[in-house]
Design an enzyme around this catalytic site. Structure first.
Site, PDB file in Angstrom:
ATOM      1  N   HIS A 120      39.680  47.210  38.694  1.00 32.76           N
ATOM      2  CA  HIS A 120      39.493  45.758  38.718  1.00 32.76           C
ATOM      3  C   HIS A 120      40.240  45.095  39.874  1.00 32.76           C
ATOM      4  O   HIS A 120      39.691  44.264  40.607  1.00 32.76           O
ATOM      5  CB  HIS A 120      39.941  45.177  37.385  1.00 32.76           C
ATOM      6  CG  HIS A 120      39.537  43.767  37.129  1.00 32.76           C
ATOM      7  ND1 HIS A 120      40.344  42.687  37.424  1.00 32.76           N
ATOM      8  CD2 HIS A 120      38.412  43.242  36.593  1.00 32.76           C
ATOM      9  CE1 HIS A 120      39.737  41.567  37.071  1.00 32.76           C
ATOM     10  NE2 HIS A 120      38.558  41.878  36.553  1.00 32.76           N
ATOM     11  N   ASN A 147      35.021  34.863  30.013  1.00 34.52           N
ATOM     12  CA  ASN A 147      33.716  35.506  29.892  1.00 34.52           C
ATOM     13  C   ASN A 147      33.158  35.486  28.481  1.00 34.52           C
ATOM     14  O   ASN A 147      32.396  36.369  28.089  1.00 34.52           O
ATOM     15  CB  ASN A 147      33.817  36.973  30.363  1.00 34.52           C
ATOM     16  CG  ASN A 147      34.170  37.103  31.821  1.00 34.52           C
ATOM     17  OD1 ASN A 147      33.897  36.196  32.615  1.00 34.52           O
ATOM     18  ND2 ASN A 147      34.781  38.212  32.189  1.00 34.52           N
ATOM     19  N   SER A 162      35.868  36.938  36.701  1.00 31.71           N
ATOM     20  CA  SER A 162      36.850  37.640  37.535  1.00 31.71           C
ATOM     21  C   SER A 162      36.370  37.803  38.964  1.00 31.71           C
ATOM     22  O   SER A 162      37.179  37.868  39.891  1.00 31.71           O
ATOM     23  CB  SER A 162      37.139  39.031  36.954  1.00 31.71           C
ATOM     24  OG  SER A 162      38.000  38.966  35.858  1.00 31.71           O
ATOM     25  N   ASP A 203      46.895  41.237  39.068  1.00 37.82           N
ATOM     26  CA  ASP A 203      45.769  41.935  38.464  1.00 37.82           C
ATOM     27  C   ASP A 203      46.208  43.356  38.137  1.00 37.82           C
ATOM     28  O   ASP A 203      47.398  43.636  38.012  1.00 37.82           O
ATOM     29  CB  ASP A 203      44.594  41.944  39.465  1.00 37.82           C
ATOM     30  CG  ASP A 203      43.239  41.983  38.790  1.00 37.82           C
ATOM     31  OD1 ASP A 203      42.897  43.038  38.212  1.00 37.82           O
ATOM     32  OD2 ASP A 203      42.519  40.970  38.831  1.00 37.82           O
TER      33      ASP A 203
END
Length: 525
Positions: free
Chosen positions: A197, A288, A350, A155
């Site tokens: 994130h 998404n 996520s 990530d």
């Protein structure tokens, strides 16, 4: 479901929603009101068939004397009925028998009080819902996790000195990870204001449970961070693939990919296949876009694809869905660790993905499972929340079921199978480029939930694996349904819900090199 607790006028579960433990029949303390629900009552939960859309009205027609409906759970179509606490056993039995004799009454059971065995002392646990929705508190009565289980977070950078993460960072790896964007050994975010994130994702999976700080993750697994996305939130295929293979080589049991886009690439497919061959379960976000197709890397064979749920367990409007979805998990307004050493809520597939990764880690703290066995166990113990298979896959992941169900018992409440498996193997050899062998396998299970085909060849050759499941013909390198096409000779194909009306046909092909090989086919119920 997360809201399956029937709460009468006396709330009999603590606000934390903590784990089930010892039980006691609910009784409400006496008061001065004439309301019979303010006197001691013995309570029963009556489950009404969904053919009746008003459980209170339906149940009330069968009540007698001082029996009275106290509350209704419309989503579960249940009603809580109170009897006088001093009612003799014969009266209680008559009540139960009377209601159970009705075809529209599914069950009658005592309404018991659940006492927490572990209420985490993390002060913001009560502000979280995702942990409770997947029943992590009930799982924590068995285990809160094991530092020997490692989750690789590929990530953005992870703020590994966050006070709710620092105790679960794997310090055997320098700085808890590696930076593939800047090509150095420090996966710390470059910009704490922009690069949030990875820290949020890591906290969902493995913020410290019961440490007196902030929030809880799903379990106390160890985290290694592969920084493959920059502060802008993007990263190259090469960096991400490198981070995946690095995490696998570092011994990650679970690899979390809360990222997607870019379409199919052989590089990424090979990276996730490599990780699977190293024993890691790869879990990825469905995407998404709100579309009916799952994004890559979640769509690759062998990757566990996760859709996102709203708090009411409907499919989130932004979540992708489709036939490749394996599991669903809460993803909307999920509270987790933030780079300012505090906590924030954000939404996305996520966020759903590390919920599943955390449950996978918690499961491995209790059971010794291969990555294929773990994948199938999570699906077998998932909860059907009433969505289509395209939206929820096998169902909503459930930590309590996964931890407390013996993988060999055939138990579990989901659509992923019962946990049993059977394997068969064949051996052969390939003499050089262009040579191939083809085998036909008959299914032993009538409706296996999954089939895993593995090729084990020599380290100095490049063998590929092809399969057909719906055509009773040997695949070729140009006509096939499934393919594993890495640069080595360790190949793996995962097929969910295969067509068993024809035999499974498997081809091993020598792209280069020669040598002996073994092909193993494992069916999972």
């Amino acid at each position: 479901m997360a809201d399956n607790t029937n709460v009468t006028r006396r709330s009999f579960l603590t606000a934390t929603g903590a784990a089930a433990g010892s039980v006691a029949l609910v009784g409400v303390s006496a008061g001065e009101s004439d309301d019979p629900w303010n006197s001691d009552r013995s309570e029963y939960i009556v489950g009404v068939s969904n053919v009746e859309d008003d459980p209170q009205q339906h149940v009330e027609q069968y009540l007698q004397g001082q029996e009275q409906v106290g509350s209704v759970q419309e989503r579960l179509n249940t009603a809580v009925v109170g009897l006088p606490a001093d009612a003799p056993e014969s009266v209680r039995k008559q009540f139960v028998d009377r209601l159970e004799s009705r075809d529209t009454i599914k069950y009658v059971e005592q309404n018991v009080e659940l006492q927490a065995q572990l209420v985490p002392n993390d002060p913001r646990f009560g502000d979280q819902y995702a942990d409770q929705q997947v029943n992590a508190p009930e799982a924590w009565d068995t285990t809160t996790g094991d530092a020997g289980v490692t989750i690789g977070v590929v990530d953005q950078g992870v703020k590994y000195d966050h006070p709710d993460l620092d105790g679960n960072i794997d310090r055997s790896v320098s700085n808890g990870g590696r930076d593939f964007v800047d090509d150095d050994g420090d996966p710390y975010p470059d910009s704490l204001n922009e690069e949030i994130h990875g820290t949020h994702v890591a906290g969902i999976a493995a913020a410290e449970v019961n440490n007196g700080n902030g929030v809880t993750g799903i379990g106390n697994s160890s985290v290694i961070a592969g920084r493959a996305l920059s502060e802008r939130g993007s990263g190259s295929t090469a960096d991400i693939a490198d981070a995946i293979t690095w995490a696998a080589n570092e011994g990650a049991d679970v690899i979390n990919l809360s990222l997607g886009g870019g379409g199919y690439t052989n590089t990424m497919q090979n990276a996730v296949t490599y990780a699977a061959n190293q024993g890691a379960l790869v879990v990825a976000a469905a995407g998404n876009d709100g579309s009916g197709s799952v994004s890559y890397p979640a769509a690759y064979g062998g990757v566990l694809a996760v859709s996102a749920l709203d708090p009411d367990e409907s499919l989130a409007s932004y979540s992708n869905y489709g036939p490749k979805i394996d599991l669903a998990a809460p993803g909307t307004n999920v509270l987790s660790t933030w780079t300012a050493d505090d906590y924030e809520s954000i939404s996305g597939t996520s966020m759903a993905t590390p919920v599943v990764a955390g449950v996978a880690g918690l499961t491995l703290a209790q059971w010794e499972l291969s990555n294929a066995e773990l994948r199938n166990h999570l699906k077998a113990t998932a909860v059907d929340i009433g969505l289509s298979d395209r939206q929820q896959g096998a169902g909503r992941v459930d930590a309590a079921n996964a931890v407390n169900t013996d993988p060999g018992s055939g138990g579990g409440g989901g659509g992923g199978g019962g946990g049993d498996s059977t394997s068969s193997s064949v051996s052969g050899s390939l003499r050089g480029r262009g040579d191939s062998n083809c085998w036909s396998f008959s299914y032993e299970y009538s409706n296996p939930s999954q089939v895993v085909i593995e090729l084990d060849g020599p380290g100095n050759a490049d063998f590929d694996l092809y399969a057909n499941t719906s055509t009773n013909a040997c695949p070729t390198t140009s006509s096939y349904e499934f393919r594993s096409w890495t640069t080595g000779s360790q190949e793996s194909i995962t097929i969910d819900n295969p067509d068993t009306s024809v035999d499974l046909n498997v081809l091993a092909y020598a792209y280069s090199g020669r040598g002996d090989l073994t092909v193993t086919v494992t069916e999972y119920k």
